[in-house]
Write a protein that holds these residues in place. Structure first.
Motif, PDB file in Angstrom:
ATOM      1  N   THR A  18       1.238  -1.483  -0.260  1.00  0.00           N
ATOM      2  CA  THR A  18       0.176  -0.201  -0.118  1.00  0.00           C
ATOM      3  C   THR A  18       1.231   0.735  -0.392  1.00  0.00           C
ATOM      4  OG1 THR A  18      -1.938  -1.106   1.045  1.00  0.00           O
ATOM      5  CG2 THR A  18      -2.004   1.017   0.915  1.00  0.00           C
ATOM      6  N   TYR A  19       1.846   1.253   1.347  1.00  0.00           N
ATOM      7  CA  TYR A  19       2.515   2.874   0.891  1.00  0.00           C
ATOM      8  C   TYR A  19       2.994   2.382  -0.274  1.00  0.00           C
ATOM      9  CZ  TYR A  19       7.230   5.148   1.140  1.00  0.00           C
ATOM     10  OH  TYR A  19       7.767   6.321   1.468  1.00  0.00           O
ATOM     11  N   TRP A  20       4.084   2.099  -1.100  1.00  0.00           N
ATOM     12  CA  TRP A  20       4.624   1.320  -2.263  1.00  0.00           C
ATOM     13  C   TRP A  20       3.283   2.329  -3.368  1.00  0.00           C
ATOM     14  CZ3 TRP A  20       9.081   2.978  -2.981  1.00  0.00           C
ATOM     15  CH2 TRP A  20      10.046   2.330  -1.877  1.00  0.00           C
ATOM     16  N   VAL A  21       2.525   1.887  -3.244  1.00  0.00           N
ATOM     17  CA  VAL A  21       1.340   2.602  -4.467  1.00  0.00           C
ATOM     18  C   VAL A  21       0.747   3.775  -4.428  1.00  0.00           C
ATOM     19  CG1 VAL A  21      -1.110   1.745  -4.905  1.00  0.00           C
ATOM     20  CG2 VAL A  21       0.230  -0.020  -4.870  1.00  0.00           C
ATOM     21  N   VAL A  22       0.792   4.868  -3.274  1.00  0.00           N
ATOM     22  CA  VAL A  22       0.476   5.421  -2.798  1.00  0.00           C
ATOM     23  C   VAL A  22       1.837   6.422  -2.799  1.00  0.00           C
ATOM     24  CG1 VAL A  22       0.546   7.278  -0.807  1.00  0.00           C
ATOM     25  CG2 VAL A  22      -1.341   4.866  -1.115  1.00  0.00           C
ATOM     26  N   TYR A  23       3.519   5.429  -2.693  1.00  0.00           N
ATOM     27  CA  TYR A  23       4.257   6.696  -3.412  1.00  0.00           C
ATOM     28  C   TYR A  23       4.954   6.882  -5.043  1.00  0.00           C
ATOM     29  CZ  TYR A  23       9.336   8.181  -3.232  1.00  0.00           C
ATOM     30  OH  TYR A  23      10.366   7.954  -3.708  1.00  0.00           O
TER      31      TYR A  23
END
Length: 93
Positions: A18-23
């Motif tokens: 989820t963090y990498w998608v948002v990033y």
């Protein structure tokens, strides 16, 4: 990463995916607006605070909030079109 998040097998990697998608979405948006944003005072300090908020180990961290309220609804509306386009590209390649 979105496909892994939306899969039926949930593991502890969901948080980081989820963090990498948002990033990734943030990086694309920043690429197009960086020439204007760097003129704002404390832009880089704000960017650092935003990324720390996205990584924070709390239930209301930025990654979960932005993914659930912005990215996921947009993805669910357009995922079939994206899958079809990628399928066409892979057959042409």
């Amino acid at each position: 990463s979105i496909k892994a998040i939306e899969s039926s097998s949930k593991e502890d990697d969901t948080t980081w995916l989820t963090y990498w998608v948002v990033y990734g979405v943030f990086s694309v948006a920043e690429f197009f607006s960086d020439t204007f944003l760097y003129w704002f005072p404390f832009y880089y300090a704000g960017k650092c605070l935003f990324l720390v908020w996205c990584m924070a180990p709390v239930s209301w961290n930025g990654s979960q909030v932005l993914y659930q309220n912005v990215i996921r609804p947009c993805f669910l509306r357009h995922h079939q079109t994206v899958d079809n386009m990628l399928g066409n590209l892979s057959t042409k390649a």
